[in-house]
Design a protein around this motif. Sequence first.
Motif, PDB file in Angstrom:
ATOM      1  N   GLY A  34       0.822  -1.206   0.000  1.00 55.87           N
ATOM      2  CA  GLY A  34       0.000   0.000   0.000  1.00 55.87           C
ATOM      3  C   GLY A  34       0.856   1.257   0.000  1.00 55.87           C
ATOM      4  N   THR A  35       0.191   2.390  -0.002  1.00 56.49           N
ATOM      5  CA  THR A  35       0.872   3.687   0.029  1.00 56.49           C
ATOM      6  C   THR A  35       0.297   4.521   1.167  1.00 56.49           C
ATOM      7  OG1 THR A  35      -0.711   4.591  -1.574  1.00 56.49           O
ATOM      8  CG2 THR A  35       1.354   3.692  -2.446  1.00 56.49           C
ATOM      9  N   PRO A  45       7.010   9.609   3.327  1.00 56.15           N
ATOM     10  CA  PRO A  45       8.031   8.583   3.547  1.00 56.15           C
ATOM     11  C   PRO A  45       8.268   8.335   5.036  1.00 56.15           C
ATOM     12  CG  PRO A  45       9.052  10.664   2.960  1.00 56.15           C
ATOM     13  CD  PRO A  45       7.575  10.876   2.863  1.00 56.15           C
ATOM     14  N   THR A  46       8.958   7.246   5.336  1.00 59.61           N
ATOM     15  CA  THR A  46       9.336   6.818   6.697  1.00 59.61           C
ATOM     16  C   THR A  46       8.141   6.709   7.635  1.00 59.61           C
ATOM     17  OG1 THR A  46       9.824   9.047   7.536  1.00 59.61           O
ATOM     18  CG2 THR A  46      11.621   7.872   6.400  1.00 59.61           C
ATOM     19  N   SER A  47       6.963   6.439   7.108  1.00 57.35           N
ATOM     20  CA  SER A  47       5.802   6.191   7.967  1.00 57.35           C
ATOM     21  C   SER A  47       5.900   4.779   8.541  1.00 57.35           C
ATOM     22  CB  SER A  47       4.500   6.341   7.181  1.00 57.35           C
ATOM     23  OG  SER A  47       4.351   7.657   6.702  1.00 57.35           O
ATOM     24  N   THR A  64       7.581   2.966   5.156  1.00 58.94           N
ATOM     25  CA  THR A  64       7.378   3.404   3.773  1.00 58.94           C
ATOM     26  C   THR A  64       8.662   3.987   3.210  1.00 58.94           C
ATOM     27  OG1 THR A  64       6.580   5.555   4.545  1.00 58.94           O
ATOM     28  CG2 THR A  64       4.927   3.855   4.130  1.00 58.94           C
ATOM     29  N   ASN A  65       8.846   3.818   1.892  1.00 59.85           N
ATOM     30  CA  ASN A  65      10.034   4.354   1.236  1.00 59.85           C
ATOM     31  C   ASN A  65       9.804   5.805   0.797  1.00 59.85           C
ATOM     32  OD1 ASN A  65       8.391   4.188  -0.999  1.00 59.85           O
ATOM     33  ND2 ASN A  65       9.445   2.436  -1.921  1.00 59.85           N
ATOM     34  N   ALA A  66      10.681   6.316  -0.041  1.00 59.76           N
ATOM     35  CA  ALA A  66      10.589   7.720  -0.462  1.00 59.76           C
ATOM     36  C   ALA A  66       9.312   8.009  -1.241  1.00 59.76           C
ATOM     37  CB  ALA A  66      11.818   8.087  -1.298  1.00 59.76           C
ATOM     38  N   ASP A  67       8.726   6.994  -1.839  1.00 61.50           N
ATOM     39  CA  ASP A  67       7.469   7.170  -2.587  1.00 61.50           C
ATOM     40  C   ASP A  67       6.234   6.903  -1.726  1.00 61.50           C
ATOM     41  OD1 ASP A  67       8.866   7.739  -4.972  1.00 61.50           O
ATOM     42  OD2 ASP A  67       9.155   5.592  -5.320  1.00 61.50           O
TER      43      ASP A  67
END
Length: 279
Positions: A34-35, A45-47, A64-67
């Motif tokens: 997911g996003t 990011p970083t969530s 989460t990544n940079a996207d």
Amino acid sequence: MQKLSLVVGLFFVMSILVFSVAEAQVVTTTALVGTVTDTTGAAIPTSQIVATNEQTHEVYKAMTNADGYYNIEFVKAGTYSITASQLGMQTLTKTGVLVPTDQIVRADFVLTVGKTTQRVTVLSQAPPMQTDEASLRETINTQQTDDLPLNGRDVLKLSTLAPTVLPGTKDSTTAEGAEDFNAAGAREIQNDITLDGVSIMNNIVNEVTFKPSLDTIASVDIQTGTYQAQYGNYMGLHMNLVTKSGTNQFHGAIYEFARNDDLDARAFFESPTTPKAPF
């Protein structure tokens, strides 16, 4: 020589065990993806993502990544509560997220500005449309497995509930009671049936002689086309039986098995005067 033979034997056994574990991991692709974005659609990011199995309380974590994208692989099938959090944003939790076996389940989050102590919970969210893979599949869950009538309590017969799947017509060539199937227009030798990711097929004649107990099966995943790469061995039916695991609640099974002809129907072309078969 005796010591050498013992060492070689132990190495051979360990190799089989390692291979079996590796195979089970490779063919089990259950995942959460997911996003995480803000209300403007910008990625966060970083969530921190925390997924908790509601039956076993097993916890999986990701970042989460940079996207703003996260991916948690090799999770166990079940129902999950997924929480997304980020500093300066409200924490959002989605509960009742159903994760079937060997499927990629998407859960996207939109966080709003607020205190981290503020929490929003979404209950019983409808499952999203499957957009992360193009497989054709049918999943029979635990409730259906328990409630659907099965002649002889043969769990393999559940595969015939999926479109394009029919019982095989060739004679058994391995052992009495062996089964095969026709699926997706392919021949009976184009099937693969696994138990927790490990094949239970007789690969010489492509039949199944091992039938797990119905009470041990949590779900049945049936695929009949457009497989992912790990299912590329055959072009017909791929069925994965997933066994039940322990939970934090007591559970068991009880059933009554009636073996007589009182409730049986006659065959279509059978004479009304012909006695029914005993079973």
